[in-house]
Design an enzyme around this catalytic site. Structure first.
Site, PDB file in Angstrom:
ATOM      1  CB  CYS A   1      23.563   0.767   0.216  1.00 50.18           C
ATOM      2  SG  CYS A   1      24.812   2.083   1.183  1.00 50.18           S
TER       3      CYS A   1
ATOM      4  CG  HIS B   1      36.969  -3.193  -9.363  1.00 48.79           C
ATOM      5  ND1 HIS B   1      36.182  -2.119  -9.904  1.00 48.79           N
ATOM      6  CD2 HIS B   1      35.807  -3.577  -8.514  1.00 48.79           C
ATOM      7  CE1 HIS B   1      34.990  -2.115  -9.363  1.00 48.79           C
ATOM      8  NE2 HIS B   1      35.009  -2.813  -8.521  1.00 48.79           N
TER       9      HIS B   1
END
Lengths: 295, 421
Positions: free
Chosen positions: B51, B100
């Site tokens: 989400c 990342h």
């Protein structure tokens, strides 16, 4: 002997430093270091006091220097017992610096040579001094716990968990430990006062002579009695109990130091920095000295 | 040499309206991976969609082509124009992409730093990629390193230590008031997910004697049975005040359920025992003035949020340590990748064979009393042997004859000959 006291002070101060780093970094080994150092300091201290005891042949409480040194020793002893019972690791940040400050004061106050006096050679004097000092130490701890309680309570009430919130134990724990300290302190003080009365009666034939030290000890005793009564009867606890423990400690401090500096009485010689011949003579002539050798 | 590319959007770069437009459901993730597989510029791929983020991790021979086709793919797959999300897109290449991935998995890049769900989501994404057979040597290795790094960050820093959820923050406070929650009595007024979660946390902390008060007694009974507790009628609330230690309130009542006067009246009967109110209801159920009473503590939902914010700051401080662990892992991963190039592998292979040969030849020469001249000949023969043996493998590794899967061959070579030890 002098070197032993210096080592003792160093160990206490290092222990205090250990506890402070523990406060900041919260690592278990730092607490252990602090505890072992204060234990080592205590042993050193014990040896040094035992040495003086053997040379004097009696408990060394003749002047402020000796008196405070005994007080520091009793405080360290009570701290070790307290630590064993409650395992309240963070408490060292209060107790150990307190012991260190007392011992630094001891090293700064000249230890004037005193002549041994027969009035100190008694089981009653020994138990009187030790009981009263241990009681005072317990009250000093109740004071420290009261302060920690107020800090933690304030953090929870104002809803601002700051630096201490994580580091301090629960309110219930602080409250209970403070209560135990006051019960212990009160019992010891009561015992100390009784032995003092018995000794006074034995030497001078009177239990109570309205000496300022006696009066203030009585007031302190009554204050703590009231505090305990309220706790048992009405369940006084928490903030109010903590504040009362702090006020009670102020009474106790005044009884310990203030009375001796402000009033004249048969305990005053023990806080005198320079023993004056005249004072000792007056006291000895007055024929009512010694019933609480120090408190 | 192959390149690692990562492109995506997250809660920092795009609002939720945009994120939900390009989110992939579990089902869509599989379909998307299938179509990415058909793209000849893409060797390996991983698609993560939660989400808070949508990220595509690619291993490719030509980074710029792969980036363009991935962008186009996202736009076409979700039916939105590229211009609408291109500005929100971040693109990392090489070490930055690796960093990342490590940071995301370690929850250093999360909205709530240190939240543990993200690692599970990445594991699921990786599982899908392996099932679709679109993960290769590099992604396999990268993801295994990722799981390792995430675990290290979690155990070696305090990133997940302090409570950052409402119900957990409430329990932490209760522990600071009562110490041990063993045997503490809990009163739940009303119902609701957050309140029930808090009660469950309390039970796990060995609180006992759960009472549930509800406007509809029947509903209360059902809840009480769930917690192994006892249902009481709402009219009995005041009596319950006498015994309770922790009160959690979450009703839809417009006014206060418990007032200052009611609680004050109970203090003596409770013998000043501390009482902790957790008020999750909006509008509030518990009169905030009760907090002014000695030994009574009231926390409403905003207060608990305030506590969480402080804890979040604490976590951010711990995150700095996590970054260091990530930096370390990025460097180690780079070393592994550099070794995976053809030239170092061929060199390592040759060194290995030469060292074995030298050792064995010397052993033979020593034990068989061979003259200097003959020894020279043996050495020459050994060198020639090595060159002949290595000729074909070297050709395969050097030329692009491995059907686009060169890193796989290199990896296998390194493994077969134990070149990484």
């Amino acid at each position: 002997m002098e070197i032993l006291i210096i080592i003792t002070i160093l160990l206490y101060m290092l222990s205090a430093a250990g506890y402070f780093t523990y406060l900041f970094f919260q690592k278990e080994f730092l607490h252990k270091i602090g505890l072992y150092l204060v234990l080592a300091g205590f042993m050193c201290h014990t040896v040094s006091i035992a040495g003086v005891c053997i040379t004097l042949g009696q408990i060394p409480v003749h002047n402020l220097h000796q008196n405070l040194s005994i007080a520091g020793w009793v405080l360290a002893c009570v701290f070790l017992i307290f630590n064993y019972i409650f395992r309240l690791k963070i408490f060292g940040i209060y107790a150990v610096p307190l012991i260190s400050v007392i011992m630094v004061a001891v090293s700064r106050i000249p230890n004037e040579p005193v002549q041994a006096k027969s009035i100190f050679k008694s089981f009653w004097v020994l138990s009187h001094v030790i009981a009263v000092l241990a009681g005072d130490a317990a009250f000093a701890f109740a004071f420290g716990l009261g302060i920690l309680y107020l800090i933690q309570e304030n953090a929870i009430k104002t809803k601002k968990p700051g630096f201490f919130f994580k580091r301090l134990p629960s309110l219930e724990m602080l409250d209970n430990a403070g209560y135990v300290c006051i019960v212990a302190g009160f019992s010891l003080l009561t015992f100390g006062l009784i032995t003092g009365f018995v000794y006074a009666k034995a030497i001078w034939g009177k239990f109570w002579v309205w000496d300022p030290k006696e009066v203030w000890s009585g007031i302190t005793w009554l204050f703590y009695a009231a505090l305990l009564h309220e706790r048992l009867a009405a369940g006084w606890r928490g903030r109010r109990a903590a504040i009362m423990a702090i006020i009670g400690f102020a009474f106790m401090l005044f009884t310990y130091f203030g009375v001796n500096f402000l009033f004249k009485g048969h305990h005053s010689e023990f806080t005198r920095l320079q023993p004056a011949e005249t004072t000792i003579n007056t006291i000895l002539n007055k024929d009512d000295p010694t019933e609480k050798a120090s408190d | 040499m192959t390149d690692i590319v990562l492109l995506g959007i997250n809660h920092k770069t795009a609002p939720v309206e945009l994120r939900e437009c390009i989110a992939f459901t579990d089902e869509n993730t599989g379909i998307a991976l299938d179509s990415l597989k058909t793209n000849s510029g893409i060797n390996e791929a991983l698609l993560l969609s939660t989400c808070n983020r949508v990220e595509v991790l690619l291993v490719t021979d030509d980074a710029s082509v792969a980036i363009d086709s991935a962008k186009k793919f996202i736009a076409e797959f979700n039916n939105i124009p590229l211009t609408q999300f291109e500005d929100s897109l971040y693109i990392h290449r090489g070490d930055e992409a690796v960093r990342h991935v490590f940071r995301v998995a370690s929850s250093l890049d999360s909205m709530i730093v240190g939240e543990p769900q993200i690692l599970g989501q990445i594991k699921d994404a990786y599982k899908t990629a392996t099932e679709k057979k679109i993960s290769g040597v590099i992604i396999n290795r990268l993801l295994h390193r990722t799981f390792f790094v995430a675990k290290r960050v979690r155990t070696e820093t305090g990133i997940g230590d302090s409570a950052v959820s409402i119900s957990y923050a409430a329990i932490e406070l209760a522990r600071k008031i009562f110490g041990d929650l063993d045997g503490k009595r809990v009163l739940l007024i009303g119902a609701g997910e957050m309140a029930e979660l808090a009660v469950e946390h309390l039970i796990r902390n060995r609180a006992s004697d759960i009472r549930v008060a509800n406007r509809t007694f029947e509903h209360g009974l059902k809840l009480a049975r769930k917690f192994n507790g006892q249902a009481v009628r709402i009219e009995e609330l005041i009596d319950c005040l006498k015994v309770a230690d922790i009160i959690i309130s979450s009703t839809g009542s417009p006014g206060f359920i418990l007032t200052h006067a009611q609680v004050k009246g109970m203090i003596r009967k409770r013998r000043n025992r501390p009482l902790f109110f957790i008020d999750i209801a909006v509008p509030r159920d518990i009169d905030p003035d009760i907090n002014k009473l000695a030994n009574n503590y009231v926390y409403d939902i905003d207060d608990l949020k305030g506590v969480i914010e402080d804890n979040v700051e604490e976590r951010n401080r711990e995150a700095i340590k996590g970054e260091r662990i990530v930096d370390e892992a990025v460097i180690r991963f780079r070393e592994w990748r550099e070794n995976l190039a053809a030239v170092p592998t061929i060199k390592d292979l040759r060194n290995k064979l030469e060292s074995i040969a030298e050792k064995e030849v010397n052993k033979t020469l020593r034990s068989n009393n061979i003259s200097q001249e003959n020894a020279e000949a043996v050495h020459r023969m050994t060198r020639a042997l090595i060159n002949k043996i290595l000729h074909d493998p070297t050709q395969v590794l050097k030329n692009n004859s491995c059907m686009g899967d060169k890193s796989n061959y290199l990896d296998i070579t390194r493994k077969l000959f134990k070149l990484d030890e």
